[in-house]
Design an enzyme around this catalytic site. Structure first.
Site, mmCIF file in Angstrom:
data_model
loop_
_atom_site.group_PDB
_atom_site.id
_atom_site.type_symbol
_atom_site.label_atom_id
_atom_site.label_comp_id
_atom_site.label_asym_id
_atom_site.label_seq_id
_atom_site.Cartn_x
_atom_site.Cartn_y
_atom_site.Cartn_z
ATOM 1 C CG ASP A 15 -68.283 -26.062 -42.288
ATOM 2 O OD1 ASP A 15 -69.147 -25.180 -42.201
ATOM 3 O OD2 ASP A 15 -67.165 -25.963 -41.760
ATOM 4 C CG HIS A 43 -77.488 -24.087 -40.976
ATOM 5 N ND1 HIS A 43 -78.351 -24.416 -39.973
ATOM 6 C CD2 HIS A 43 -76.272 -24.472 -40.549
ATOM 7 C CE1 HIS A 43 -77.677 -24.964 -38.974
ATOM 8 N NE2 HIS A 43 -76.418 -24.999 -39.301
HETATM 9 P P1 IMP Z 1 -66.564 -19.310 -32.684
HETATM 10 O O1 IMP Z 1 -67.762 -20.194 -32.607
HETATM 11 O O2 IMP Z 1 -66.750 -18.154 -33.624
HETATM 12 O O3 IMP Z 1 -66.060 -18.901 -31.334
HETATM 13 O O4 IMP Z 1 -65.389 -20.196 -33.336
HETATM 14 C C1 IMP Z 1 -64.791 -21.262 -32.631
HETATM 15 C C2 IMP Z 1 -64.390 -22.365 -33.575
HETATM 16 O O5 IMP Z 1 -65.557 -22.988 -34.122
HETATM 17 C C3 IMP Z 1 -63.576 -21.925 -34.783
HETATM 18 O O6 IMP Z 1 -62.667 -22.949 -35.106
HETATM 19 C C4 IMP Z 1 -64.614 -21.787 -35.887
HETATM 20 O O7 IMP Z 1 -64.059 -21.939 -37.161
HETATM 21 C C5 IMP Z 1 -65.530 -22.929 -35.538
HETATM 22 N N1 IMP Z 1 -66.909 -22.729 -35.981
HETATM 23 C C6 IMP Z 1 -67.855 -21.979 -35.376
HETATM 24 N N2 IMP Z 1 -69.021 -22.064 -36.041
HETATM 25 C C7 IMP Z 1 -68.818 -22.901 -37.066
HETATM 26 C C8 IMP Z 1 -69.674 -23.421 -38.091
HETATM 27 O O8 IMP Z 1 -70.866 -23.125 -38.177
HETATM 28 N N3 IMP Z 1 -69.091 -24.288 -38.994
HETATM 29 C C9 IMP Z 1 -67.789 -24.650 -38.884
HETATM 30 N N4 IMP Z 1 -66.965 -24.195 -37.946
HETATM 31 C C10 IMP Z 1 -67.472 -23.336 -37.034
HETATM 32 MG MG MG Z 2 -72.454 -24.555 -41.609
#
Ligand code: IMP
Ligand code: MG
Length: 326
Positions: A15, A43
């Site tokens: 982010d 994105h």
């Molecule tokens: P997962 O990728 O869904 O398994 O999530 C694992 C961790 O990564 C969690 O804390 C999510 O909030 C974080 N996360 C996954 N993708 C993003 C992203 O695109 N932006 C911010 N946090 C992410």
């Molecule tokens: Mg993002």
């Protein structure tokens, strides 16, 4: 022939506004590629003041670039086709979108397992990411070549200039992040080579950070008490710090310089963009945490100067709002 690869990588917890940077420089490239993650990413891109959002298709599509989803990504086919339809309805040429035949597919079972067993404990996005990568490692995953419409299959060719668009970020990397509060893929530039080129081809590593830290989902580095601090509440609102995939409120803290320095060192970034400086101006507070001490500055210039002085000299630093270009 492939001439040059540049990589955009998040240096925090996601982010940071990577999409904005990808969109700003895509026109200089022949290909824009995703090398990791899946629909957990979000994105956001503004074109002529209109907001667009993609979760799996690289932002290069908004600039008519060949947009590749690499073999180290995981794809939810329903979401992929939804995104294709959305882009078509916006008048974009979706024939430019290609997926590696070896990309693993996220199934309904992966999503159910993620939601039931991981989402609460680890704060995952519930998109089936970890179970899909687990099946990949167990070598029982489903590959795109057997499931996706053939016209979207990538022939593996890259030529000219290639931009690699990182998803998630340094502190979510499976190897370098705060395990287990990480995602299941490699978010660092080393993994961009999974698209099929030598590390020697990489010229620029453009790191993207933010003027303050945020975390979407659970992480002991962001204790829940942060949610009660008035100045962070202001940043949440002015900065619209809500998850773009999940809608969850992000935890906010001041920029912790030690974490940023580490991320720069390991990722090898030679350029650094610090986004959302305008939010600090709106809030009227400028702080940084350096070696566990909170430093307070009178204005944005002082804040910027401190960062520039603290980071190594051979990295080019740009702050959002600066007139200078990359
Ligand atoms: P997962 O990728 O869904 O398994 O999530 C694992 C961790 O990564 C969690 O804390 C999510 O909030 C974080 N996360 C996954 N993708 C993003 C992203 O695109 N932006 C911010 N946090 C992410
Ligand atoms: Mg993002």
């Amino acid at each position: 022939m492939l001439n040059q690869v540049d990589v955009i990588v998040g240096l925090a917890w996601g982010d940071e506004g990577k999409g904005k940077i990808v969109s700003a420089i895509s026109k200089n490239y022949n290909y824009v590629c995703r090398w990791n993650g899946g629909p957990n990413a979000g994105h956001t891109v503004y074109l002529k003041d209109k907001k667009y959002k993609t979760h799996i298709i690289p932002c290069g599509i908004f600039h008519n670039k060949k947009s590749i989803i690499g073999p180290n990504c995981v794809v939810n086919l329903n979401k992929f086709y939804d995104e294709i339809d959305y882009l078509k309805s916006e008048g974009l040429d979706t024939n430019l979108v290609k997926v590696s035949p070896k990309t693993n597919i996220i199934t309904e079972r992966h999503i159910i397992y993620d939601k039931l067993c991981l989402q609460k404990k680890l704060g995952t996005t519930g998109q089936g990411i970890a179970p899909a990568y687990s099946d990949k490692m167990l070598r029982r995953g489903r590959l795109a070549k057997d499931y996706i419409d053939k016209k979207y299959l990538w022939d593996g060719v890259l030529h000219g200039k290639v931009l690699c668009e990182g998803a998630q970020s340094f502190w979510l990397d499976i190897n370098y992040g705060n395990y287990p509060y990480v995602t299941s893929s490699e978010t660092l530039p080393y993994s961009a080579c999974s698209l099929g080129f030598s590390p020697k081809k990489i010229k620029n590593i453009i790191g993207v950070a933010k003027a303050y830290d945020t975390k979407s989902g659970v992480d002991p580095l962001f204790p829940e008490i942060l949610l009660d601090i008035p100045e962070f509440k202001m940043i949440t609102e002015y900065g619209n710090e809500y998850g773009s995939t999940t809608g969850r409120k992000r935890l906010v803290n001041w920029l912790r310089l030690d974490y940023l320095k580490h991320a720069i060192n390991i990722s090898g970034a030679n350029k650094l963009i610090i986004n959302k400086c305008d939010i600090l101006e709106k809030v009227g507070m400028y702080k940084i945490i350096d070696k566990n001490i909170t430093k307070k500055f009178n204005d944005l210039d002082q804040f910027k100067r401190y960062i520039k002085q603290s980071l190594c000299k051979n990295i080019k630093i740009l702050f959002s709002g600066d007139k200078e270009k990359l």
